[in-house]
Design a protein around this motif. Structure first.
Motif: not given
Length: 703
Positions: A82-84, A93-95, A170-172
């Protein structure tokens, strides 16, 4: 006969295309299983762990997170990264790589937002010189490596849209590496290392990174995966060890007596090009633990449903709630179907193009038995979990011995001017072995390669000796097979004239001259013979090498893993190949066969077996009824027989690491049409495919 795994994969891929929502319908999806450690965990190229007891679990028989391997004790449904963060405009934004979902990962489904390029695979590397995947830049005995992103709008290679949460990705871009080792002090954890890069045009403000998993600790040999619907999943207790930053789960009320183990998720550390991040070192940097019941959207600690709620979980935790000590910890021990999230942050500003590397460990441990029920979950019961978690942290620390994130004087062991992670103290090399299986005995030959090993930490040759292990007869006939504990020390030979070990030397096992075998250039200097072994019963045997340790560094003696496929074999002593029937007629045992035989634990008819013995190296065996009808036929080949055509071996043994005497072949007592044989008398014919000679025999089935 079952289809090969390659054919099974093709069939499943085809079905996935038809269904359009299967994992295998995605051309860029790849899975492998950890095999170096004593953990069989499915990992995929989207940085996820576990297989949700679907897909590869059903078709390829991949474990989801089995510990010990081949025990049937599973620990994990699924998990992912998880990335927020907050964007420049302040929106959240959370991916997410995985979320609560009964069907597990499915392409395009909301919450499963990461994808990989078409044709990308999970690449395997190894630091072991004799491994087919050896590469000098490998970190562990088995690295699993991939790249993935959350930036795609549709699943690559398909027209399936990716259902992201309300504010988009989120754009990662993520470079992912998983590590596991077959050292005895490291075979209970897998490290997950994520290099997370901001590939968007916006700065990630107040960013948090976390690992979400849905644990489930059950013995699938006792209770089949998913049986009883949600009842399979609602037996787990949950907790958090603050000092170790470790969330964990255990079977509180399910398969008691068969699931005495823990699964933990531990944060190890994070770093950018300019800074090291850890709550014990970095000011205003925190670790959070969260847990919630599956799809619980009503309680105070409900499951998050949108980006804002997921970010709230990432940026705060139950462990910081004022009610944590008074009520929440006790509530988590009540059995339930929970997931858990370990997260850290904030990373104040991750700018476009910047990378943060974060590492977690999946840690497994047996319950330290104290006579109390699992649900007690006291410090004594968690002792091994804590020890194993500490070893995972030590593995991550590498050259950073004092764990301050700074390369201090004397720590730069490889001379590259920066902290190198994952430099482990190592035991000697695993001895090179040759096993000779015969009737009632097994002879082990091994080389002296371990004696020249140099420890990468101390830079010394500190080899001390060898240990030989063996299981007792019948260790395998159980629903909970723990090979690590079943292997008992039966002999030790170590260097004389020092303060370590027995000082008994090697002379009793050293050969006068090195032994060579046809097609094998290795010189074997030592020999040990296992005697009086019963035919038909599995014997697990292993040899390890151990060192003297390093008292100056307070490092105990280290030993190679007794579970490494190089060191350990599952062996079935019996008759050698009987070419041209020079050693008499073939026969069957047990004969008569009484249901059930001593080596059979389960009442499942597919787990029966009888053994044809005294067979030629290459022959055809055909079984008939008294009326002359063919019941079953198979070809036996000495050099390729592994037992894989019988379910008994995949359940109680390991066809990938099993040795036979050459003249025996087991059969599951099922006809070619998978029908159960009735009681009565049966005939069999053995044809030597080299000489053409034929022998006949008979056996009886009594029920």
């Amino acid at each position: 006969m079952c289809a090969s795994k390659d054919i099974q994969i093709l069939i499943y891929c085809f079905l996935g295309v038809l269904l359009n929502n299967s994992v295998w319908g995605q051309a860029s999806f790849s899975e492998k299983v950890t095999t170096a450690a004593d953990i069989g965990m499915t990992i995929n190229n989207l940085g996820m762990v576990g297989n949700a007891f679907k897909g590869s679990y059903v078709v390829l028989k991949y474990p989801s997170c089995e510990y010990p391997r081949n025990s049937g004790i599973e620990h994990l449904f699924e998990g992912g990264l998880w990335i927020g963060a907050k964007s420049n405009g302040g929106s959240i934004i959370v991916s997410t790589g995985a979320v609560d979902d009964a069907s597990g990962y499915t392409t395009g489904k909301a919450g499963f937002e990461y994808t990989a390029a078409i044709g990308s695979e999970l690449i395997e590397r190894s630091s072991l010189l004799d491994n087919a995947n050896y590469t000098p830049n490998a970190i562990s005995h088995q690295d699993l490596v991939s790249d993935f992103t959350d930036t795609n709008i549709v699943v690559p290679g398909t027209s399936t849209p990716i259902s992201t949460l309300e504010n988009g990705p989120i754009g990662t871009g993520v470079h992912f590496e998983a590590y596991n080792w077959n050292y005895s002090f490291a075979d209970f954890f897998v490290i997950l290392n994520y290099q997370v890069t901001n590939v968007s045009t916006n700065t990630w403000n107040d960013a948090y990174l976390g690992l979400w998993i849905d644990p489930v600790v059950r013995n699938v040999n006792v209770t089949a995966a998913g049986s009883g619907g949600t009842a399979f999943y609602n037996k787990s207790g949950t907790g958090f060890m603050d000092s170790l930053l470790l969330g964990y789960e255990f079977d509180a009320t399910g398969d008691i007596g068969f699931t005495e183990s823990y699964i933990g998720t531990k944060f190890l550390g994070a770093e950018s090009t300019t800074q090291f991040y850890h709550p014990k070192i970095t000011p205003n940097f925190n670790a959070y633990f969260n847990s919630w019941n599956f799809k619980d959207f009503t309680s105070s600690y409900r499951a998050p449903q949108n980006d804002n709620e997921r970010y709230a979980k990432l940026s705060s935790g139950l462990n910081t709630d004022p009610n944590w000590e008074s009520t929440i910890k006790a509530q988590l021990k009540i059995p339930g179907n929970r997931s858990q999230l370990i997260s850290v942050g904030p990373f104040s500003a991750i700018k476009p193009g910047e990378t943060v590397t974060i590492a977690f460990a999946i840690v497994l441990a047996k319950k330290n038995e104290d006579g109390n029920p699992n649900i007690t979950d006291n410090e004594v019961q968690k002792q091994l979990l804590a020890q194993n978690a500490a070893w995972a942290q030590s593995a991550y620390n590498g050259e950073d011995k004092n764990f301050n994130g700074i390369l201090d004087e004397g720590e730069d062991l490889d001379g590259n001017g920066k902290i190198t992670r994952y430099i482990l103290p190592t035991p000697p090399d695993i001895p090179k072995t040759r096993w000779v299986v015969s009737e009632n005995q097994v002879t082990l030959f091994w080389a002296n390669n371990a004696e020249n090993s140099i420890d990468p930490i101390t830079q010394k040759k500190d080899f001390e000796g060898y240990r030989i292990y063996q299981t007792s007869t019948g260790f395998d006939v159980t629903n909970t097979q723990n090979l690590a504990s079943a292997l008992k020390l039966i002999a030790q030979f170590d260097m004389p004239d020092n303060q370590f070990g027995y000082n008994n030397g090697m002379q009793s096992v050293k050969l006068p001259q090195p032994q060579y075998f046809v097609g094998d250039s290795t010189a074997y200097q030592y020999r040990y013979t296992f005697l009086n072994l019963p035919a038909g019963w599995q014997q697990a045997m292993a040899i390890t090498a151990f060192d003297q340790g390093d008292p100056e560094s307070n490092l105990a003696s280290l030993e190679t893993s007794r579970l490494s496929p190089t060191a350990m074999k599952r062996i079935f002593p019996g008759k050698p190949a009987n070419d041209n029937f020079i050693y008499g007629d073939p026969f069957v045992y047990p004969n008569p066969y009484y249901a059930k035989a001593g080596w059979e634990y389960d009442s499942n008819e597919e787990l029966r077996k009888i053994t044809f013995a005294n067979l030629p190296a290459h022959c055809e065996v055909t079984v008939y009824t008294l009326a002359g009808d063919i019941v079953h036929s198979f070809v036996h080949t000495e050099n390729s027989y592994t037992g894989s055509d019988s379910k008994w071996f995949s359940t109680y043994s390991d066809p990938t690491n099993t040795l036979f005497s050459g003249g025996e072949h087991a059969w599951n007592l099922l006809s070619t049409n998978i029908q159960i044989l009735a009681r009565g008398l049966y005939l069999f014919v053995v044809k030597d495919l080299e000489s053409g000679r034929i022998k006949r025999g008979k056996f009886a089935i009594v029920k």
